[in-house]
Motif scaffolding. Sequence first.
Motif, PDB file in Angstrom:
ATOM      1  N   PHE A  61     -23.487   2.681  29.905  1.00 17.97           N
ATOM      2  CA  PHE A  61     -22.717   1.570  30.455  1.00 17.97           C
ATOM      3  C   PHE A  61     -21.842   2.012  31.627  1.00 17.97           C
ATOM      4  CE2 PHE A  61     -23.262   0.266  25.942  1.00 17.97           C
ATOM      5  CZ  PHE A  61     -23.938  -0.929  26.168  1.00 17.97           C
ATOM      6  N   ILE A  62     -21.502   1.027  32.465  1.00 18.49           N
ATOM      7  CA  ILE A  62     -20.577   1.189  33.589  1.00 18.49           C
ATOM      8  C   ILE A  62     -19.441   0.196  33.385  1.00 18.49           C
ATOM      9  CG2 ILE A  62     -20.299   0.963  36.093  1.00 18.49           C
ATOM     10  CD1 ILE A  62     -23.444   1.447  36.187  1.00 18.49           C
ATOM     11  N   GLY A 307     -19.222  -8.279  38.561  1.00 20.79           N
ATOM     12  CA  GLY A 307     -19.460  -7.369  37.457  1.00 20.79           C
ATOM     13  C   GLY A 307     -18.579  -7.679  36.259  1.00 20.79           C
ATOM     14  N   LEU A 308     -18.667  -6.817  35.266  1.00 23.42           N
ATOM     15  CA  LEU A 308     -17.921  -6.988  34.021  1.00 23.42           C
ATOM     16  C   LEU A 308     -17.079  -5.744  33.756  1.00 23.42           C
ATOM     17  CD1 LEU A 308     -17.670  -9.040  31.617  1.00 23.42           C
ATOM     18  CD2 LEU A 308     -19.340  -7.610  30.416  1.00 23.42           C
ATOM     19  N   GLY A 309     -15.786  -5.970  33.478  1.00 17.55           N
ATOM     20  CA  GLY A 309     -14.889  -4.871  33.168  1.00 17.55           C
ATOM     21  C   GLY A 309     -14.098  -5.162  31.912  1.00 17.55           C
ATOM     22  N   ASN A 336     -25.677 -23.481  26.766  1.00 17.46           N
ATOM     23  CA  ASN A 336     -26.644 -22.726  27.553  1.00 17.46           C
ATOM     24  C   ASN A 336     -25.981 -21.804  28.575  1.00 17.46           C
ATOM     25  OD1 ASN A 336     -29.135 -23.791  26.485  1.00 17.46           O
ATOM     26  ND2 ASN A 336     -28.578 -25.730  27.449  1.00 17.46           N
ATOM     27  N   ALA A 337     -24.674 -21.916  28.727  1.00 15.54           N
ATOM     28  CA  ALA A 337     -23.980 -21.099  29.720  1.00 15.54           C
ATOM     29  C   ALA A 337     -23.976 -19.624  29.324  1.00 15.54           C
ATOM     30  CB  ALA A 337     -22.544 -21.593  29.887  1.00 15.54           C
ATOM     31  N   ALA A 338     -24.003 -18.760  30.304  1.00 14.21           N
ATOM     32  CA  ALA A 338     -23.747 -17.315  30.176  1.00 14.21           C
ATOM     33  C   ALA A 338     -24.894 -16.510  29.588  1.00 14.21           C
ATOM     34  CB  ALA A 338     -22.473 -17.048  29.376  1.00 14.21           C
ATOM     35  N   TRP A 339     -25.958 -17.165  29.113  1.00 14.52           N
ATOM     36  CA  TRP A 339     -27.053 -16.385  28.534  1.00 14.52           C
ATOM     37  C   TRP A 339     -27.643 -15.408  29.547  1.00 14.52           C
ATOM     38  CZ3 TRP A 339     -26.987 -15.903  23.715  1.00 14.52           C
ATOM     39  CH2 TRP A 339     -26.861 -16.984  22.819  1.00 14.52           C
ATOM     40  N   GLY A 340     -27.832 -15.873  30.767  1.00 16.70           N
ATOM     41  CA  GLY A 340     -28.400 -15.001  31.787  1.00 16.70           C
ATOM     42  C   GLY A 340     -27.359 -14.337  32.660  1.00 16.70           C
ATOM     43  N   GLU A 341     -26.277 -15.060  32.936  1.00 20.46           N
ATOM     44  CA  GLU A 341     -25.289 -14.567  33.888  1.00 20.46           C
ATOM     45  C   GLU A 341     -24.563 -13.311  33.396  1.00 20.46           C
ATOM     46  OE1 GLU A 341     -25.513 -19.091  34.417  1.00 20.46           O
ATOM     47  OE2 GLU A 341     -25.490 -17.639  32.760  1.00 20.46           O
ATOM     48  N   VAL A 342     -24.102 -13.328  32.156  1.00 24.38           N
ATOM     49  CA  VAL A 342     -23.316 -12.191  31.666  1.00 24.38           C
ATOM     50  C   VAL A 342     -24.157 -10.915  31.546  1.00 24.38           C
ATOM     51  CG1 VAL A 342     -21.910 -11.308  29.765  1.00 24.38           C
ATOM     52  CG2 VAL A 342     -21.561 -13.645  30.589  1.00 24.38           C
ATOM     53  N   PRO A 343     -25.380 -10.967  30.997  1.00 25.24           N
ATOM     54  CA  PRO A 343     -26.193  -9.744  31.015  1.00 25.24           C
ATOM     55  C   PRO A 343     -26.472  -9.246  32.435  1.00 25.24           C
ATOM     56  CG  PRO A 343     -27.096 -11.327  29.466  1.00 25.24           C
ATOM     57  CD  PRO A 343     -26.017 -12.039  30.211  1.00 25.24           C
ATOM     58  N   THR A 344     -26.651 -10.170  33.370  1.00 24.17           N
ATOM     59  CA  THR A 344     -26.846  -9.764  34.757  1.00 24.17           C
ATOM     60  C   THR A 344     -25.621  -9.015  35.265  1.00 24.17           C
ATOM     61  OG1 THR A 344     -28.361 -11.587  35.260  1.00 24.17           O
ATOM     62  CG2 THR A 344     -27.189 -10.594  37.124  1.00 24.17           C
ATOM     63  N   MET A 345     -24.430  -9.513  34.947  1.00 26.85           N
ATOM     64  CA  MET A 345     -23.194  -8.862  35.365  1.00 26.85           C
ATOM     65  C   MET A 345     -23.094  -7.457  34.800  1.00 26.85           C
ATOM     66  SD  MET A 345     -20.881 -12.243  34.740  1.00 26.85           S
ATOM     67  CE  MET A 345     -19.340 -11.374  34.527  1.00 26.85           C
ATOM     68  N   LEU A 346     -23.357  -7.317  33.511  1.00 29.05           N
ATOM     69  CA  LEU A 346     -23.182  -6.033  32.828  1.00 29.05           C
ATOM     70  C   LEU A 346     -24.277  -5.037  33.187  1.00 29.05           C
ATOM     71  CD1 LEU A 346     -21.847  -4.141  30.810  1.00 29.05           C
ATOM     72  CD2 LEU A 346     -23.048  -5.343  28.969  1.00 29.05           C
TER      73      LEU A 346
END
Length: 444
Positions: A61-62, A307-309, A336-346
């Motif tokens: 992880f980053i 990104g995610l911190g 349906n929100a965040a299913w794709g966006e958050v993994p993309t961020m992380l």
Amino acid sequence: MLILGNGRVVTRNPECPYMEEGAVAIDGKVICKVGPTDELKKAYPDAEFIDAKGGVIMPAFINTHEHIYSSFARGLAINGYNPTGLLSILEGMWWTLDRNLTLNDTYLSAMATYIDSIKNGVTTVFDHHASFGAIKGSLFEIERAAKETGIRSCLCYEVSDRDGKDKARESVMENAEFIRHALKDDSGMIAGMMGMHAQFTISDETMELAAANKPDEVGYHIHVAEGIEDLHHCLKHYGKRIVDRLMDFNILGEKTLLGHCIYINPHEMDLIKDTNTMVVHNPESNMGNACGCPPTMELVHRGILTGLGTDGYTHDMMESFKVANILHKHHLCDPNAAWGEVPTMLFENNAKIAGRYFDQKLGVLEEGAAADVIIVNYNPLTPMNENNINGHLVFGVTGHDVVTTVANGKVLMKDRRLTEIDEAKVMADCRQAAAELGKRINSR
């Protein structure tokens, strides 16, 4: 040579995202091959072999926004502390703590954070430091801890006028000295930025001083619109919104990282996008400080590199993944929100952010990429494949499931035991320093 094998390999390489039974071969500091375990063992018969025992092998992880200096705040009770909003949280807890830190406290705080990072599978950290009780040399103390523990680190000191002009100047110079030092470093493990607290604690004069002492190769790391008070201050004192003020001082750009961005509007988003500036979301901290929910989904949809911190709230990126996933569903009333966006961020954007400061290819298991690899003790109950990887991780894995952590080709933890440092000794020193810090704070 080192092989991590006999596991389910999650590569984050779109050409081959998942292998049901595979391995990763490491030669020095880079990955030299990803493939079936038997094939790699035959190809490299003399390599050391670490058995994943059916667990998940994936990129480390980053963490793109961390606060090492907050390590000794866990459980800290400060006399009279009863916050009513972000400003009183900052003044009552965080600024009180950082004004009482010694250089040794900073070093030990870094050791504690990096140990916890290793145990949660984090091998790259972007830190935003403050220790107004001991500014000069503080970033070098963090670097010392980073080198001892083996964590790749991009460091900065948060410039602020909150303790006067002299300390503001000293904090600018600490950044400048460390950046020059980091630019000469050829290890690929250290980088520097010009840190800034937030616009509401930084005068025009200090903005200009920071700009005059920042090498062109780096950008800024600054909190933006974390609380509504920051926006109100900027409107009242400068007659403009926060991102406009940053734009006027040439702070935006592809090497600059904006933390939070809760109270920004579409115009400011356009400026961030047009300047290719980076943003980092810190869900647990925002919720814990009752700051509000940022328009993170809109930022991602607009193509802003987001990104995610953790903001020091935790060192477990999987914990932040879980919280971000449910925060935006709840806030938007959209399951349906965040299913794709958050993994993309992380898993994608954090690597892209890191790529603007480190030459090594991070966040992916492929030939030539940095040898930052973890093994997670997770044997799925239900079928796992390339289409449901993130669902398995968000619902089935925590950072504490990481059993082996490799950074830059070096095994930092194996079977939950740190290999490079004496954890018991370091933590004993940390506990003593934390107790003394608490006494100092409450005796004043």
